[in-house]
Design a protein around this motif. Structure first.
Motif, PDB file in Angstrom:
ATOM      1  N   THR A  35       0.829  -1.213   0.000  1.00  0.00           N
ATOM      2  CA  THR A  35       0.000   0.000   0.000  1.00  0.00           C
ATOM      3  C   THR A  35       0.862   1.262   0.000  1.00  0.00           C
ATOM      4  O   THR A  35       0.471   2.277  -0.576  1.00  0.00           O
ATOM      5  CB  THR A  35      -0.987   0.023   1.188  1.00  0.00           C
ATOM      6  N   ASP A  36       2.024   1.197   0.619  1.00  0.00           N
ATOM      7  CA  ASP A  36       2.947   2.339   0.542  1.00  0.00           C
ATOM      8  C   ASP A  36       3.377   2.585  -0.898  1.00  0.00           C
ATOM      9  O   ASP A  36       3.362   3.725  -1.381  1.00  0.00           O
ATOM     10  CB  ASP A  36       4.175   2.112   1.420  1.00  0.00           C
ATOM     11  N   PHE A  37       3.778   1.522  -1.586  1.00  0.00           N
ATOM     12  CA  PHE A  37       4.192   1.683  -2.987  1.00  0.00           C
ATOM     13  C   PHE A  37       3.010   2.100  -3.869  1.00  0.00           C
ATOM     14  O   PHE A  37       3.195   2.869  -4.814  1.00  0.00           O
ATOM     15  CB  PHE A  37       4.876   0.426  -3.503  1.00  0.00           C
ATOM     16  N   ALA A  38       1.814   1.623  -3.542  1.00  0.00           N
ATOM     17  CA  ALA A  38       0.632   2.047  -4.305  1.00  0.00           C
ATOM     18  C   ALA A  38       0.387   3.540  -4.132  1.00  0.00           C
ATOM     19  O   ALA A  38       0.052   4.240  -5.099  1.00  0.00           O
ATOM     20  CB  ALA A  38      -0.597   1.239  -3.870  1.00  0.00           C
ATOM     21  N   PHE A  46      -6.389   7.110  -0.616  1.00  0.00           N
ATOM     22  CA  PHE A  46      -6.902   5.825  -0.151  1.00  0.00           C
ATOM     23  C   PHE A  46      -5.760   4.928   0.313  1.00  0.00           C
ATOM     24  O   PHE A  46      -5.853   4.260   1.350  1.00  0.00           O
ATOM     25  CB  PHE A  46      -7.694   5.122  -1.266  1.00  0.00           C
ATOM     26  N   TRP A  47      -4.669   4.878  -0.465  1.00  0.00           N
ATOM     27  CA  TRP A  47      -3.552   4.000  -0.140  1.00  0.00           C
ATOM     28  C   TRP A  47      -2.820   4.469   1.108  1.00  0.00           C
ATOM     29  O   TRP A  47      -2.361   3.640   1.901  1.00  0.00           O
ATOM     30  CB  TRP A  47      -2.601   3.877  -1.326  1.00  0.00           C
ATOM     31  N   LEU A 111      -0.154  11.583   5.144  1.00  0.00           N
ATOM     32  CA  LEU A 111       0.430  11.726   3.814  1.00  0.00           C
ATOM     33  C   LEU A 111       1.919  12.068   3.838  1.00  0.00           C
ATOM     34  O   LEU A 111       2.685  11.605   2.995  1.00  0.00           O
ATOM     35  CB  LEU A 111      -0.324  12.801   3.015  1.00  0.00           C
ATOM     36  N   ALA A 112       2.328  12.869   4.790  1.00  0.00           N
ATOM     37  CA  ALA A 112       3.699  13.383   4.791  1.00  0.00           C
ATOM     38  C   ALA A 112       4.736  12.314   5.081  1.00  0.00           C
ATOM     39  O   ALA A 112       5.880  12.434   4.645  1.00  0.00           O
ATOM     40  CB  ALA A 112       3.828  14.514   5.815  1.00  0.00           C
ATOM     41  N   TRP A 113       4.357  11.268   5.805  1.00  0.00           N
ATOM     42  CA  TRP A 113       5.353  10.296   6.267  1.00  0.00           C
ATOM     43  C   TRP A 113       5.499   9.077   5.364  1.00  0.00           C
ATOM     44  O   TRP A 113       6.347   8.229   5.617  1.00  0.00           O
ATOM     45  CB  TRP A 113       5.027   9.844   7.682  1.00  0.00           C
ATOM     46  N   VAL A 114       4.685   8.977   4.311  1.00  0.00           N
ATOM     47  CA  VAL A 114       4.780   7.769   3.484  1.00  0.00           C
ATOM     48  C   VAL A 114       6.135   7.693   2.785  1.00  0.00           C
ATOM     49  O   VAL A 114       6.794   6.659   2.809  1.00  0.00           O
ATOM     50  CB  VAL A 114       3.627   7.705   2.457  1.00  0.00           C
ATOM     51  N   SER A 115       6.552   8.775   2.179  1.00  0.00           N
ATOM     52  CA  SER A 115       7.808   8.765   1.441  1.00  0.00           C
ATOM     53  C   SER A 115       8.733   9.856   1.956  1.00  0.00           C
ATOM     54  O   SER A 115       8.288  10.989   2.124  1.00  0.00           O
ATOM     55  CB  SER A 115       7.521   8.985  -0.053  1.00  0.00           C
ATOM     56  N   PRO A 116       9.965   9.554   2.232  1.00  0.00           N
ATOM     57  CA  PRO A 116      10.651   8.267   2.086  1.00  0.00           C
ATOM     58  C   PRO A 116      10.649   7.430   3.357  1.00  0.00           C
ATOM     59  O   PRO A 116      10.909   6.235   3.313  1.00  0.00           O
ATOM     60  CB  PRO A 116      12.086   8.674   1.745  1.00  0.00           C
ATOM     61  N   TRP A 117      10.369   8.036   4.527  1.00  0.00           N
ATOM     62  CA  TRP A 117      10.547   7.313   5.791  1.00  0.00           C
ATOM     63  C   TRP A 117       9.544   6.196   6.000  1.00  0.00           C
ATOM     64  O   TRP A 117       9.909   5.112   6.443  1.00  0.00           O
ATOM     65  CB  TRP A 117      10.523   8.290   6.977  1.00  0.00           C
ATOM     66  N   SER A 122       8.555   0.502   6.550  1.00  0.00           N
ATOM     67  CA  SER A 122       7.696  -0.635   6.191  1.00  0.00           C
ATOM     68  C   SER A 122       8.507  -1.791   5.617  1.00  0.00           C
ATOM     69  O   SER A 122       8.275  -2.955   5.958  1.00  0.00           O
ATOM     70  CB  SER A 122       6.632  -0.201   5.185  1.00  0.00           C
ATOM     71  N   VAL A 123       9.457  -1.474   4.737  1.00  0.00           N
ATOM     72  CA  VAL A 123      10.286  -2.522   4.136  1.00  0.00           C
ATOM     73  C   VAL A 123      11.173  -3.173   5.195  1.00  0.00           C
ATOM     74  O   VAL A 123      11.295  -4.406   5.244  1.00  0.00           O
ATOM     75  CB  VAL A 123      11.113  -1.957   2.964  1.00  0.00           C
ATOM     76  N   VAL A 124      11.775  -2.375   6.060  1.00  0.00           N
ATOM     77  CA  VAL A 124      12.612  -2.931   7.132  1.00  0.00           C
ATOM     78  C   VAL A 124      11.766  -3.827   8.037  1.00  0.00           C
ATOM     79  O   VAL A 124      12.182  -4.931   8.412  1.00  0.00           O
ATOM     80  CB  VAL A 124      13.312  -1.808   7.937  1.00  0.00           C
TER      81      VAL A 124
END
Length: 151
Positions: A35-38, A46-47, A111-117, A122-124
């Protein structure tokens, strides 16, 4: 050399509770990466909202499952003696700490924290959850933790 089974102290009719509880948090934390990548790909709120909820479900559900697992870790001597059990617990606590931070950051501003942190955390978290799952599998399949052969 086969090991004798190590029964869980937190079980219902011989079925350990910890493995019953981990499925939803694990699924939520793995889906969080998607969902982060979406959101990054579409900028559709929504994502980002789905990520916020998945992080929350993963964190809260994971801590709940972890508390049940902790009971077995500290109260069953045969489990307490296994390095794999301590490694599983340590990796899980690291993952849950990271996703809790991720969730709290998103809760402040979805919204502000999805990318990049957010996506990085999420990946870690997903990698740590995968490692915790491998260690949990070793506990069951190699050491017989939570296995009831009498039922």
């Amino acid at each position: 050399m086969p090991h004798s089974p190590i029964p869980s102290r937190t079980a219902i009719a011989g079925h350990p509770i910890h493995p019953m509880l981990i499925h939803f948090p694990v699924a939520a934390l793995m889906a969080l990466v998607a969902t982060d990548f979406a959101y990054i790909a579409t900028a559709d709120e929504f994502w980002a909202r789905a990520s916020l909820w998945l992080a929350g479900v993963g964190a809260l559900g994971g801590w709940g499952a972890g508390l049940i697992g902790l009971i077995d870790l500290v109260s069953v001597k045969q489990i307490r003696r296994l390095i794999t059990a301590w490694s599983h617990a340590l990796v899980a606590v690291m993952a849950l700490s990271i996703v809790t931070l991720n969730w709290l950051l998103r809760y402040q501003d979805m919204l502000a924290w999805v990318s990049p942190w957010g996506v990085t955390l999420s990946v870690v978290t997903a990698l740590l959850i995968a490692l915790a799952g491998i260690l949990g599998g070793q506990l069951v399949y190699e050491h017989g933790v939570g296995v009831d052969t009498d039922a």
